[in-house]
Design an enzyme around this catalytic site. Sequence first.
Site, PDB file in Angstrom:
ATOM      1  N   VAL A  52      35.170  41.763  39.949  1.00 53.52           N
ATOM      2  CA  VAL A  52      35.806  40.736  38.822  1.00 53.52           C
ATOM      3  C   VAL A  52      37.439  41.217  38.929  1.00 53.52           C
ATOM      4  O   VAL A  52      38.165  40.207  39.129  1.00 53.52           O
ATOM      5  CB  VAL A  52      35.089  40.960  37.641  1.00 53.52           C
ATOM      6  CG1 VAL A  52      36.172  40.096  36.526  1.00 53.52           C
ATOM      7  CG2 VAL A  52      33.681  40.254  37.544  1.00 53.52           C
ATOM      8  N   ASP A 109      34.019  38.301  30.478  1.00 52.03           N
ATOM      9  CA  ASP A 109      32.734  38.063  29.915  1.00 52.03           C
ATOM     10  C   ASP A 109      32.645  38.590  28.345  1.00 52.03           C
ATOM     11  O   ASP A 109      31.607  38.478  27.844  1.00 52.03           O
ATOM     12  CB  ASP A 109      31.686  39.165  30.522  1.00 52.03           C
ATOM     13  CG  ASP A 109      31.498  38.713  31.930  1.00 52.03           C
ATOM     14  OD1 ASP A 109      31.502  37.718  32.227  1.00 52.03           O
ATOM     15  OD2 ASP A 109      31.211  39.883  32.839  1.00 52.03           O
ATOM     16  N   PRO A 115      39.445  54.792  38.136  1.00 48.56           N
ATOM     17  CA  PRO A 115      39.550  55.797  39.146  1.00 48.56           C
ATOM     18  C   PRO A 115      39.202  55.432  40.594  1.00 48.56           C
ATOM     19  O   PRO A 115      38.413  54.341  40.822  1.00 48.56           O
ATOM     20  CB  PRO A 115      37.980  56.565  38.513  1.00 48.56           C
ATOM     21  CG  PRO A 115      37.939  55.994  37.179  1.00 48.56           C
ATOM     22  CD  PRO A 115      38.460  54.708  37.075  1.00 48.56           C
ATOM     23  N   ALA A 144      37.439  56.230  42.984  1.00 49.96           N
ATOM     24  CA  ALA A 144      36.000  56.122  43.496  1.00 49.96           C
ATOM     25  C   ALA A 144      35.187  54.933  43.015  1.00 49.96           C
ATOM     26  O   ALA A 144      34.253  54.454  43.722  1.00 49.96           O
ATOM     27  CB  ALA A 144      35.086  57.279  43.086  1.00 49.96           C
TER      28      ALA A 144
END
Lengths: 261, 261
Positions: free
Chosen positions: A35, A120, A55, A57
Amino acid sequence: MAEKPEFPVVQGGGSLIIAWQIRDKKVLVVGGGEVAAGRILHCLNADARVTVVSPLARLNPEVAYRVAQGQVTHIDRNFQPSDLDDSSIAMVLVAVDDPAASTTIWKLCKERRIPANIADVPSECDFYFGSVHRDGPLQIMVSTNGKGPRLAAMIRRFIAKQLPSDAGRAIETIGQLRVKLRQIAPRQEDGPKRMAWMTKVSEAYSWDEMCDLSEEDMDNLLRYYPSGKVPSLDGLKGMRANPEVGQLDVFDGSFGFSVGA
Amino acid sequence: MAEKPEFPVVQGGGSLIIAWQIRDKKVLVVGGGEVAAGRILHCLNADARVTVVSPLARLNPEVAYRVAQGQVTHIDRNFQPSDLDDSSIAMVLVAVDDPAASTTIWKLCKERRIPANIADVPSECDFYFGSVHRDGPLQIMVSTNGKGPRLAAMIRRFIAKQLPSDAGRAIETIGQLRVKLRQIAPRQEDGPKRMAWMTKVSEAYSWDEMCDLSEEDMDNLLRYYPSGKVPSLDGLKGMRANPEVGQLDVFDGSFGFSVGA
């Protein structure tokens, strides 16, 4: 006075759809998933300076690519309230799977009067996104006001298929008509005549008809401005120079002879 | 790594087109002419609470009508800086023929971080308006990013003509599919299956094809959800009950006999 007025009837339940200007403005995107990737692209298409807080990752491949390309600034950690200390932040977009953190960010944005969208969570949004078709200067945004993003995307694809091919380029060409008109009628007092003539042009041809017009056609059309008239589409196309004899800026009566020679 | 990535290429020069939520929020409109009338209608269509600041004598007929109908609040004088003291003002729209006054209002809004649009002064706008097609829940906004409002209106009319008739109602019907799906598969863990099936549906039919589907067709379509399958358009239409024998909720094999009797 119970008669229906001639004014448009109010149809509530919609949104105020606007083209936000964020060129060179700072947008903070919290999150780095799919998103967030969509939000980032929308912002970059509008020339914003985007900072992504997430982050490393957790960046999805598209976001990681934009970070690696230097298209966005990256802060490699979770959001901290101090991220909002920069008073030049113009907009905050949040797309993380953490409702509590999202609500905290929303409240901080509202205290600072920063427009924000929490993905959302409709109640924590100053604005929603829709599905956008883009072709050069043309942007068409479809909103179904909550009936489903997939549906909006379907309608957007449907519209894109109906549009004349090369619509973006055509708009540039038609836009040139306004620019050129200002050049040949630059005075402030020409304003009303310019506006009236442009209105006549927009009423004389449909948009897809105008998309078929070349720059040469636009120049020919401009020759009608002094008279305040607008030729028919066929009349305008009939002014096109015969390609056999090259460009004829003005028809001087010698046309038939030079071709026949 | 110089190869073209699979990610969308950034196309700068656009706007961030968003659906601003102003239901029950206060919008201050400064001016009461034709441009103000258009802004007011946009805001009322989005359920905003609109206050118009303009001397009564300068209201155009449409604005005067909305004032008389109580659709907007009216302050019968020119703008004063104290009009912005109300901290609940969510947006300011200015449409007056007074560049100096406009610039003053713009600066006051920026000090207060209130989103604002000064008509005809692009540099004093947080956002621009476009041309909007509206049909029930559907809103389609066309922006040409400054190539001309008349051109945007032409494209809006062109798109409106291409849309299936009764598109707004169709969107309501299709929207019902999502609602009903949530009813028959309400659990959180059904989410991925629901999403995957809805994606399959949106890929199986084009939007204009879906507009032809009735509520009965939607109910028939939902019967396929447990299997995760989506029927062809012809297959779905073939499930329609024979009007001669009334609604057949489930085909029980007795169909031929009851018709033939």
